[in-house]
Design a protein around this motif. Structure first.
Motif, short mmCIF file in Angstrom:
data_model
loop_
_atom_site.label_atom_id
_atom_site.label_comp_id
_atom_site.label_asym_id
_atom_site.label_seq_id
_atom_site.Cartn_x
_atom_site.Cartn_y
_atom_site.Cartn_z
N SER A 2 0.66 -0.89 0.31
CA SER A 2 -0.03 -0.36 -0.01
C SER A 2 0.84 0.71 0.23
O SER A 2 1.90 1.31 0.39
N LEU A 3 0.76 1.94 -0.56
CA LEU A 3 0.98 3.65 -0.60
C LEU A 3 1.86 3.98 1.43
O LEU A 3 2.72 4.05 1.17
N VAL A 4 1.10 3.68 2.40
CA VAL A 4 1.30 3.39 3.04
C VAL A 4 2.72 2.80 3.30
O VAL A 4 3.71 3.33 4.75
N GLU A 5 2.70 1.86 3.57
CA GLU A 5 4.38 0.75 3.79
C GLU A 5 5.17 1.20 3.29
O GLU A 5 5.99 1.52 2.96
N ILE A 6 4.94 1.70 1.58
CA ILE A 6 6.16 2.22 0.68
C ILE A 6 6.24 3.10 1.22
O ILE A 6 7.66 3.80 1.32
N LEU A 7 5.59 4.51 1.72
CA LEU A 7 6.14 5.40 2.96
C LEU A 7 6.56 5.75 3.56
O LEU A 7 8.01 6.04 3.84
N VAL A 8 6.35 4.66 4.55
CA VAL A 8 7.50 4.43 5.63
C VAL A 8 8.62 3.41 5.46
O VAL A 8 9.20 3.83 6.03
N VAL A 9 8.74 2.66 4.32
CA VAL A 9 9.99 1.92 3.98
C VAL A 9 10.92 3.11 3.68
O VAL A 9 12.15 3.58 3.77
N VAL A 10 10.19 4.20 2.57
CA VAL A 10 11.05 5.19 2.39
C VAL A 10 11.96 6.00 3.02
O VAL A 10 13.03 6.39 3.37
N ALA A 11 10.66 6.03 4.51
CA ALA A 11 10.86 7.46 5.63
C ALA A 11 12.18 6.60 6.04
O ALA A 11 13.07 7.07 6.32
N ILE A 12 12.08 5.20 7.10
CA ILE A 12 13.43 4.44 7.38
C ILE A 12 14.84 4.43 6.69
O ILE A 12 15.65 4.93 7.20
N ILE A 13 14.68 4.28 5.62
CA ILE A 13 15.57 4.28 4.45
C ILE A 13 16.29 5.56 3.97
O ILE A 13 17.35 5.81 4.82
N GLY A 14 15.86 6.72 4.47
CA GLY A 14 15.80 8.36 4.39
C GLY A 14 16.82 8.44 5.83
O GLY A 14 17.45 9.30 5.77
N ILE A 15 16.50 7.84 6.72
CA ILE A 15 16.34 7.88 8.58
C ILE A 15 18.13 7.23 8.30
O ILE A 15 19.74 8.09 8.55
N LEU A 16 18.25 6.72 7.66
CA LEU A 16 18.91 5.36 7.97
C LEU A 16 20.28 5.99 7.03
O LEU A 16 21.39 6.37 7.46
N ALA A 17 19.77 6.68 5.66
CA ALA A 17 21.08 7.56 4.91
C ALA A 17 20.96 9.14 5.63
O ALA A 17 22.93 9.61 5.19
N VAL A 18 20.59 9.45 6.65
CA VAL A 18 21.38 10.75 6.64
C VAL A 18 22.50 10.05 8.28
O VAL A 18 23.20 11.18 8.37
N PHE A 19 22.13 9.55 9.30
CA PHE A 19 23.32 8.48 9.95
C PHE A 19 24.03 8.18 9.02
O PHE A 19 24.97 8.19 10.01
N ALA A 20 24.35 7.61 7.85
CA ALA A 20 25.49 7.34 7.51
C ALA A 20 26.20 8.65 6.26
O ALA A 20 27.50 8.45 6.43
N ILE A 21 25.72 9.14 6.29
CA ILE A 21 25.72 10.76 5.25
C ILE A 21 26.78 11.75 6.75
O ILE A 21 27.83 11.82 6.63
N TYR A 22 26.10 11.82 7.78
CA TYR A 22 26.79 12.33 9.22
C TYR A 22 28.43 11.78 9.44
O TYR A 22 29.10 11.89 9.84
N ASN A 23 28.58 9.91 9.99
CA ASN A 23 29.35 9.55 9.95
C ASN A 23 29.91 9.63 8.82
O ASN A 23 32.17 9.71 9.57
N TYR A 24 30.35 9.52 7.62
CA TYR A 24 31.13 9.32 6.61
C TYR A 24 31.85 10.57 6.73
O TYR A 24 33.12 11.19 6.58
N ALA A 25 30.78 11.78 6.75
CA ALA A 25 31.42 13.02 6.60
C ALA A 25 32.62 13.34 7.95
O ALA A 25 33.54 13.25 8.27
#
Length: 160
Positions: free
Chosen positions: A11-34
């Protein structure tokens, strides 16, 4: 035409939840990389400073002073070319010119040739005028090496 009552998929809600989780993980990865990149640049700068200092110390042990023909950065700067001229090739094969941020290192000696210093402006690119002898919690602090020891350096580099 046959209609299916039970459609399979997300469903659209499930896809949005997955995208939000991936976004949060990406922010942590970029911060640690910097942070890792900054620490790597600091370590490279400190290693380059040790190379220069070792060569300068070797030359001073033979010549009995650090002079080139400057620990006050205000009056006795030593140009890279002068330092390279006395240290290469006898005391060092090559001499680093730039710090980890691709900015020129600064070299200085006391007017009487009794001690030397070299420094990097660090991540922020701005040199300070006075240095307390300590590790700094500020990741933007200058890195200063004088008379065989680091005078100021980021504590994060040593705490790994």
């Amino acid at each position: 035409m046959v209609l299916r009552k039970h459609m399979r998929g997300l469903s659209l809600v499930e896809i949005l939840v997955v995208v939000a989780i991936i976004g949060i993980l990406a922010v942590f990865a970029i911060y640690n990389y910097a942070n890792a990149v900054t620490r790597a640049r600091q370590k490279r700068t400190m290693a380059d400073m040790r190379i220069i200092a070792t060569a300068w110390e070797a030359r001073a042990s033979e010549g009995r002073n650090y002079g080139t023909t400057g620990f006050t950065y205000l009056t006795t700067n030593v140009p890279y070319e002068s330092l390279a001229g006395i240290l290469i090739p006898t005391y060092a094969r090559t001499l680093p010119r730039l710090d980890g941020w691709n900015r020129p290192l600064q070299f200085a000696i006391e007017a009487d040739g009794s001690t030397y210093a070299l420094r990097s402006a660090g991540r922020d690119g701005t040199f300070e005028t006075e240095y307390p002898v300590e590790q700094s919690e500020d990741p933007d602090c200058d890195i200063v090496f004088s008379a065989g020891n680091f005078v100021v350096y980021p504590a994060a580099v040593q705490n790994e």
